[in-house]
Design a protein around this motif. Structure first.
Motif, PDB file in Angstrom:
ATOM      1  N   HIS A 141     -27.657  10.428  51.063  1.00 13.89           N
ATOM      2  CA  HIS A 141     -28.094  11.350  52.116  1.00 13.89           C
ATOM      3  C   HIS A 141     -27.939  12.789  51.666  1.00 13.89           C
ATOM      4  CE1 HIS A 141     -28.664   8.323  55.089  1.00 13.89           C
ATOM      5  NE2 HIS A 141     -27.410   7.960  55.127  1.00 13.89           N
ATOM      6  N   PHE A 142     -28.761  13.648  52.183  1.00  8.19           N
ATOM      7  CA  PHE A 142     -28.557  15.086  51.981  1.00  8.19           C
ATOM      8  C   PHE A 142     -29.114  15.792  53.199  1.00  8.19           C
ATOM      9  CE2 PHE A 142     -32.138  13.532  49.338  1.00  8.19           C
ATOM     10  CZ  PHE A 142     -33.196  14.057  50.050  1.00  8.19           C
ATOM     11  N   LEU A 143     -28.847  17.086  53.295  1.00 10.62           N
ATOM     12  CA  LEU A 143     -29.391  17.863  54.403  1.00 10.62           C
ATOM     13  C   LEU A 143     -30.745  18.425  53.993  1.00 10.62           C
ATOM     14  CD1 LEU A 143     -26.149  19.835  55.381  1.00 10.62           C
ATOM     15  CD2 LEU A 143     -27.163  17.923  56.621  1.00 10.62           C
ATOM     16  N   ARG A 144     -31.699  18.378  54.915  1.00 13.38           N
ATOM     17  CA  ARG A 144     -33.032  18.911  54.644  1.00 13.38           C
ATOM     18  C   ARG A 144     -33.259  20.159  55.485  1.00 13.38           C
ATOM     19  NH1 ARG A 144     -33.653  13.430  54.755  1.00 13.38           N
ATOM     20  NH2 ARG A 144     -34.964  12.507  53.149  1.00 13.38           N
ATOM     21  N   ARG A 145     -33.635  21.245  54.829  1.00  8.85           N
ATOM     22  CA  ARG A 145     -34.025  22.456  55.551  1.00  8.85           C
ATOM     23  C   ARG A 145     -35.459  22.779  55.159  1.00  8.85           C
ATOM     24  NH1 ARG A 145     -30.136  21.736  58.761  1.00  8.85           N
ATOM     25  NH2 ARG A 145     -28.030  22.026  57.971  1.00  8.85           N
ATOM     26  N   SER A 199     -26.296  15.829  67.057  1.00  5.38           N
ATOM     27  CA  SER A 199     -27.677  15.549  67.435  1.00  5.38           C
ATOM     28  C   SER A 199     -27.713  14.178  68.077  1.00  5.38           C
ATOM     29  CB  SER A 199     -28.590  15.609  66.224  1.00  5.38           C
ATOM     30  OG  SER A 199     -28.533  14.413  65.514  1.00  5.38           O
ATOM     31  N   PRO A 200     -28.291  14.075  69.243  1.00  2.00           N
ATOM     32  CA  PRO A 200     -28.282  12.791  69.934  1.00  2.00           C
ATOM     33  C   PRO A 200     -29.125  11.783  69.169  1.00  2.00           C
ATOM     34  CG  PRO A 200     -29.403  14.494  71.239  1.00  2.00           C
ATOM     35  CD  PRO A 200     -29.150  15.056  69.877  1.00  2.00           C
ATOM     36  N   GLY A 201     -28.777  10.538  69.306  1.00  2.00           N
ATOM     37  CA  GLY A 201     -29.602   9.522  68.693  1.00  2.00           C
ATOM     38  C   GLY A 201     -28.908   8.849  67.550  1.00  2.00           C
ATOM     39  N   TYR A 202     -29.689   8.380  66.627  1.00  2.00           N
ATOM     40  CA  TYR A 202     -29.169   7.578  65.536  1.00  2.00           C
ATOM     41  C   TYR A 202     -28.155   8.382  64.743  1.00  2.00           C
ATOM     42  CZ  TYR A 202     -29.020   4.306  61.706  1.00  2.00           C
ATOM     43  OH  TYR A 202     -28.602   3.401  60.769  1.00  2.00           O
ATOM     44  N   GLU A 203     -26.942   7.918  64.758  1.00  2.00           N
ATOM     45  CA  GLU A 203     -25.855   8.685  64.160  1.00  2.00           C
ATOM     46  C   GLU A 203     -25.683   8.365  62.688  1.00  2.00           C
ATOM     47  OE1 GLU A 203     -21.690  10.358  65.207  1.00  2.00           O
ATOM     48  OE2 GLU A 203     -23.720  11.091  65.403  1.00  2.00           O
ATOM     49  N   GLN A 204     -25.846   9.379  61.850  1.00  2.00           N
ATOM     50  CA  GLN A 204     -25.466   9.222  60.459  1.00  2.00           C
ATOM     51  C   GLN A 204     -24.382  10.235  60.188  1.00  2.00           C
ATOM     52  OE1 GLN A 204     -29.246   9.488  58.650  1.00  2.00           O
ATOM     53  NE2 GLN A 204     -29.321   7.336  58.124  1.00  2.00           N
ATOM     54  N   ARG A 205     -23.173   9.735  60.161  1.00  2.00           N
ATOM     55  CA  ARG A 205     -22.010  10.582  60.038  1.00  2.00           C
ATOM     56  C   ARG A 205     -21.618  10.569  58.575  1.00  2.00           C
ATOM     57  NH1 ARG A 205     -17.553  12.125  63.394  1.00  2.00           N
ATOM     58  NH2 ARG A 205     -18.794  11.858  65.260  1.00  2.00           N
ATOM     59  N   PHE A 217     -47.998  17.660  61.934  1.00  2.00           N
ATOM     60  CA  PHE A 217     -46.939  16.795  62.448  1.00  2.00           C
ATOM     61  C   PHE A 217     -45.685  17.597  62.742  1.00  2.00           C
ATOM     62  CE2 PHE A 217     -48.316  12.362  61.887  1.00  2.00           C
ATOM     63  CZ  PHE A 217     -49.552  12.606  61.304  1.00  2.00           C
ATOM     64  N   LYS A 218     -45.020  17.215  63.812  1.00  2.00           N
ATOM     65  CA  LYS A 218     -43.719  17.787  64.072  1.00  2.00           C
ATOM     66  C   LYS A 218     -42.734  17.075  63.149  1.00  2.00           C
ATOM     67  CE  LYS A 218     -40.811  18.675  68.020  1.00  2.00           C
ATOM     68  NZ  LYS A 218     -40.709  18.444  69.460  1.00  2.00           N
ATOM     69  N   ASP A 219     -41.963  17.844  62.383  1.00  2.00           N
ATOM     70  CA  ASP A 219     -41.034  17.181  61.467  1.00  2.00           C
ATOM     71  C   ASP A 219     -39.683  17.886  61.475  1.00  2.00           C
ATOM     72  OD1 ASP A 219     -41.488  19.449  60.046  1.00  2.00           O
ATOM     73  OD2 ASP A 219     -42.415  18.483  58.312  1.00  2.00           O
ATOM     74  N   GLY A 220     -38.853  17.487  60.525  1.00  2.00           N
ATOM     75  CA  GLY A 220     -37.513  18.067  60.464  1.00  2.00           C
ATOM     76  C   GLY A 220     -36.651  17.674  61.646  1.00  2.00           C
ATOM     77  N   LEU A 221     -36.897  16.479  62.183  1.00  2.00           N
ATOM     78  CA  LEU A 221     -36.193  16.077  63.395  1.00  2.00           C
ATOM     79  C   LEU A 221     -34.855  15.399  63.112  1.00  2.00           C
ATOM     80  CD1 LEU A 221     -39.258  14.755  65.416  1.00  2.00           C
ATOM     81  CD2 LEU A 221     -38.008  16.895  65.754  1.00  2.00           C
ATOM     82  N   HIS A 222     -34.604  15.112  61.845  1.00  2.00           N
ATOM     83  CA  HIS A 222     -33.364  14.389  61.557  1.00  2.00           C
ATOM     84  C   HIS A 222     -32.574  15.038  60.427  1.00  2.00           C
ATOM     85  CE1 HIS A 222     -30.626  10.972  61.140  1.00  2.00           C
ATOM     86  NE2 HIS A 222     -30.689  11.235  59.855  1.00  2.00           N
ATOM     87  N   ASN A 223     -31.278  15.133  60.615  1.00  2.00           N
ATOM     88  CA  ASN A 223     -30.360  15.450  59.539  1.00  2.00           C
ATOM     89  C   ASN A 223     -29.068  14.694  59.813  1.00  2.00           C
ATOM     90  OD1 ASN A 223     -31.019  17.157  57.291  1.00  2.00           O
ATOM     91  ND2 ASN A 223     -31.430  18.806  58.747  1.00  2.00           N
TER      92      ASN A 223
END
Lengths: 160, 484
Positions: free
Chosen positions: B354-358, B214-220, B197-203
């Motif tokens: 929320h947190f950042l995923r790497r 990042s375009p799209g659903y904004e989580q600020r 699967f392609k992943d890591g598409l959201h942060n």
């Protein structure tokens, strides 16, 4: 704040029975506070109940005023996991939580970093604790009621 | 049920007061990107090649010398876009690592409890049980031997080797610094994860980070959720760890190394579907996206590779039109770990979690079509980054990944990451009646985990005993590492 102590009392103390937890606080009441509490709890119903429902992890709770109106007991049975949400609840509904304790002597308010110290000082672990459905959460009970009602409705329709 | 129906006004009022809705705002502090490590704010390169290295420090003076040598090579968030850079180096410390460097007891005591205890000690809170329990982790994870972690990301082998040589020089002729663990990682074909699967598409987007939005659903997110020294979502600024120079521009990292059981995953799909198309649907329902990365919410029926490959669209969705979970199941991995607006009617302050995923992958892909395990190690390593380990990683892991109560699913767990031992269930909402899959085994096993503190550059210099830009305060003097 990040230096805020963990809810040490709630996590480490308190009896567990299945996933059910008990939490009891005994705390002194301010001078004249008991009467004000009774007055306030007269209007307890709609407002607070709807908020507690929304929390959806509190099985029951009671507030008892005793010792000639000088102390209060706050006792509840809740679902494990509640501790993890304390920051959420104290953010979303600080007033509803504070309403229970506003007449308690020395209560710092749920948003205060001092809150955990206050709880640690006043929480008393139960000597015994029983739950008739220790693995069933509040949400499970509500869902069960909905399903049961739907099932009975279905039977009613089938026989008519 | 009418007796528990709630006046939504009440909830709206409560939410209005705080959180839940992100207020559009422009008045946020600019971050000092030259002081924040690149690993925190910048997505890793793609394609990528890299290595995680764990060091043990048996002598504080040598440890600080090593730090002094490594600091010039630590990449910061402002320079990582420079094309000339062959890759970058990140550095982070466990509680034992800080201790080994001679950080004072007063400073050590000022770190959050969960960090002081370490991930292994938090296993019962994190539901790291069964095969995920620390007793099954690879050495040295979960032991006091893990002091300092180096994370090296490069675009290619050459870049990796050049950074590795800096890392080697950093502990040359320092006999009391030992390398206790090394692991290589690298991109799999098409940037997929081992399951394909392609992943890591959201942060989430960290305010002031000047990352390309990042375009799209904004989580600020308020910067303080990720970077210490700034107001967080509650308007609070971290008061620890002390001194201020140590915490400023620092953050915490939950490190998780997973082994993925790809053959078991394929076999389960084969046994629970009657056609290749259905296998793909069942897999997508578990993940929340199709293999291409196309989200189920936008492509409920079949994969849409064009959508999956389009960064302007593949993250641009919310659950508003799918509140019954008919497209993307409540229990799917994607919807659990990042519920977006799916829990908007619940009493939960999603912005606190929320947190950042790497993510990085390791090991060779399992050959196409293979249904038997080849015994090879493969999986992913995740750095889950945020200023509040307890509210962020620990909350998501214990409440959303390893429980189902929050979505009215009882004890059902994440179908991919959950502790399923052949007895797991996965509920797929469907009309007229839902489908429930049974007998889920464990598809992902934890092989090691640690909590790290990832300081800013000035803090690194402070740890190394160098001068800082700021004049040392009385507080800093008092807390300075003991000279040996």
């Amino acid at each position: 704040m990040s230096t805020q102590k963990a809810p040490a009392g709630m996590v480490d103390q308190g009896f567990r029975f299945g996933q059910a937890r008990e939490f009891t606080i005994f705390a002194p009441i301010k001078q004249g506070g008991a009467a004000r509490m009774r007055e306030r709890f007269k209007t307890f119903a709609a407002d607070d109940v709807s908020v507690i429902n929304k929390v959806a992890t509190v099985h029951d709770l009671r507030v008892v005023i005793f010792d000639n109106d000088s102390r209060l007991m706050f006792a509840t049975t809740y679902d494990g996991g509640f501790e993890q949400y304390i920051k959420d609840f104290s953010t979303i509904m600080p007033d509803n939580i504070d309403r229970f304790f506003s007449e308690a002597e020395g209560y710092p308010g749920v948003r205060s970093p001092e809150i955990w110290n206050y709880i640690a000082r006043h929480q008393v672990e139960a000597a015994a604790f029983y739950s008739a459905y220790p693995d069933v959460t509040v949400r499970n009970v509500w869902k069960g009621q909905r399903v049961l009602k739907a099932f009975q409705d279905l039977l009613d329709q089938a026989q008519s | 049920m009418t007796d528990i129906a709630l006046p939504t006004q009440q909830l709206d009022d409560a939410r209005e007061r705080k959180i839940g809705v992100t207020m559009p705002t422009t008045d946020f502090p600019a971050l000092d990107l030259s002081d924040i490590q690149a690993t925190v704010l910048r997505p890793r390169p793609s394609p990528y090649k890299g290595e995680y290295i764990v060091l043990r420090v048996d002598d504080a003076a040598q440890g600080r010398e090593m730090l002094r040598r490594v600091i010039p090579h630590v990449a910061t968030a402002d320079d990582s876009w420079t094309p000339a850079l062959p890759g970058w180096l990140g550095i982070a410390f466990t509680f034992q690592g800080l201790q080994a460097l001679g950080v004072s007891q007063a400073s050590l005591d000022s770190f959050p409890e969960e960090f002081r205890q370490g991930m292994a000690a938090r296993a019962s809170i994190l539901n790291d049980i069964g095969e995920n329990a620390p007793a099954h982790w690879e050495h040295p994870f979960g032991t006091p031997d893990v002091h300092i972690a180096l994370a090296i990301y490069a675009e290619d082998e050459e870049g990796l080797q050049s950074i590795l040589s800096h890392a080697r020089q950093a502990h040359q002729r320092l006999p009391r610094i030992s390398v206790v663990y090394r692991m290589e990682f690298g991109e799999l074909p098409e940037g997929r994860n081992p399951f394909g699967f392609k992943d890591g598409l959201h942060n989430p987007y960290v305010e002031g980070s000047s990352a390309p939005a990042s375009p799209g659903y904004e989580q600020r997110l308020k910067a303080g959720e990720i970077i210490m020294g700034f107001p967080d979502e509650l308007g609070e600024v971290a008061a620890g760890p002390e001194p201020e120079v140590l915490r400023r521009n620092g953050t915490f990292v939950a490190f998780r190394k997973f082994h993925t059981k790809v053959a078991a995953f394929r076999k389960y799909l084969r046994e629970n579907a009657s056609s290749p198309e259905e296998e793909e649907l069942v897999a997508a329902k578990m993940v929340g996206r199709w293999r291409s990365g196309a989200p189920l919410v936008l492509a409920p029926e079949r994969d849409d590779p064009e959508l999956g490959a389009d960064p302007r669209r593949n993250n641009n969705f919310s659950y508003e039109g799918d509140m019954r979970g008919l497209s993307c199941p409540f229990s799917s991995h994607l919807r659990r770990v990042n519920p977006r607006d799916a829990l908007k009617n619940e009493f939960v302050a999603v912005n606190l979690h929320h947190f950042l995923r790497r993510g990085t992958n390791y090991g060779p892909p399992l050959p196409e079509g293979a249904l038997e395990d080849d015994g090879k190690a493969r999986g992913g390593v995740f750095l889950l980054i945020g200023a509040h380990l307890k509210q962020q990683f620990e909350f998501v892991q214990s409440q959303w990944v390893t429980d189902g109560n929050f979505i009215d699913h009882g004890t059902e767990q994440d179908p991919i990451l959950g502790n399923n031992e052949g007895d797991g269930i996965f509920t797929v909402p469907k009309t007229p009646i839902r489908r429930r899959l049974h007998g889920l085994p464990r598809f992902v096993a934890l092989r090691g985990g640690e909590y790290f503190f990832m300081p800013g550059l000035q803090a690194l210099k402070w740890l190394a005993g160098k001068d800082t830009r700021r004049r040392p305060t009385a507080e800093a003097n008092q807390l300075v590492p003991n000279q040996m």
